[in-house]
Design an enzyme around this catalytic site. Sequence first.
Site, short mmCIF file in Angstrom:
data_model
loop_
_atom_site.label_atom_id
_atom_site.label_comp_id
_atom_site.label_asym_id
_atom_site.label_seq_id
_atom_site.Cartn_x
_atom_site.Cartn_y
_atom_site.Cartn_z
CG MET A 29 -1.90 -1.21 1.16
SD MET A 29 -3.44 -0.97 2.02
CE MET A 29 -2.86 -0.75 3.68
N GLY A 30 2.14 1.08 -0.42
CA GLY A 30 3.05 2.22 -0.51
C GLY A 30 3.63 2.60 0.83
CB ALA A 31 3.96 4.58 3.27
CG HIS A 36 7.06 -2.22 2.02
ND1 HIS A 36 6.92 -1.07 2.76
CD2 HIS A 36 5.85 -2.82 2.04
CE1 HIS A 36 5.68 -0.98 3.20
NE2 HIS A 36 5.01 -2.02 2.80
CB SER A 186 4.56 -0.42 10.68
OG SER A 186 3.30 0.11 10.35
NE ARG A 188 -2.33 1.90 10.44
CZ ARG A 188 -2.75 0.89 9.69
NH1 ARG A 188 -1.99 -0.18 9.56
NH2 ARG A 188 -3.90 0.93 9.08
O1 PAF Z 1 -0.20 -5.73 3.80
C1 PAF Z 1 -0.61 -4.82 3.05
O2 PAF Z 1 0.04 -3.82 2.84
C2 PAF Z 1 -1.97 -4.96 2.38
O3 PAF Z 1 -2.87 -5.61 3.22
C3 PAF Z 1 -1.92 -5.65 1.01
C4 PAF Z 1 -1.41 -7.08 1.13
C5 PAF Z 1 -1.00 -4.87 0.09
C6 PAF Z 1 -3.31 -5.70 0.38
O4 PAF Z 1 -3.81 -4.41 0.18
#
Ligand code: PAF
Length: 281
Positions: A29-31, A36, A186, A188
Amino acid sequence: MGIYTNRESLLASLLPWRNSKKIGFVPTMGALHQGHLTLVDKAVKENDCVVVSIFVNPTQFNNSEDLEKYPRNLDADVALLNSLHKNIIVYAPEISDIYGDKITATAYDFLGLEHEMEGKHREGHFNGVGTILNILFRIIKPDNAYFGEKDFQQLQIVKKLVEIENLPVSIVGVPIVREESGLAMSSRNNRLTEKQQKEAVLISKTLKEVKEQFSSHTISELNRFVKETFEKNDQLALEYFEIANEKTLKTAVEKSKNEKYRAFIAVFSGEIRLIDNMALN
Ligand code: PAF
């Protein structure tokens, strides 16, 4: 690096990789943060081509303020990915490219996995996650897809989704990446002040203590220990702490031999909700 905002152009860019090449997929979901990037790195090593999706999925938010405030910075995300690997394909679709004009989630039955922990506190969340991933898997058709263990319940549910939808993709779980302080990375965390970030270290510290005490204490003693730890702290509000069976995600009351357990926690720092988990045995 290719950046595509609609599925037709994404599909055209994937054509040369179909059939004989392996396509890896990292949904986000970016950020983007180091957590990631660890997934992307693993995907790059294990596949010929890697797609990273960046899409803040509206159907998995049960709180409109959380959705609105979710950090978004596509340019910084793309720059970060570009600095890591030159040949990543980024899919950053508009909502309409995914959902058309009907932003709704499918109601899934994940055999009870969806009713535990996060499911109790974020109604409909896993229907939203299942819906978006089913759509993305069907567009991208990856061979392997990568998920962080930070969202351990999500990881188990995605494995179930793939079974239910009969999708030919291998789901790869990747261990949590932590700050030096122990705080689980995270998106967040971007919203925490420096003071809140320091305070939030208590979450991983407590999980570590639970892990250390797991063999010598009962589950109810450990539950009490965590409850009391957070009662003493006026900056962090414990939403839930549970020791659960790693496979079924059912709350554990007593330990059984040959079962694997994991501690799961959700805590509010102000209005920001943080989760973490740790394998115990
Ligand atoms: O973990 C996440 O960031 C989200 O739940 C995902 C897997 C990208 C689905 O929107």
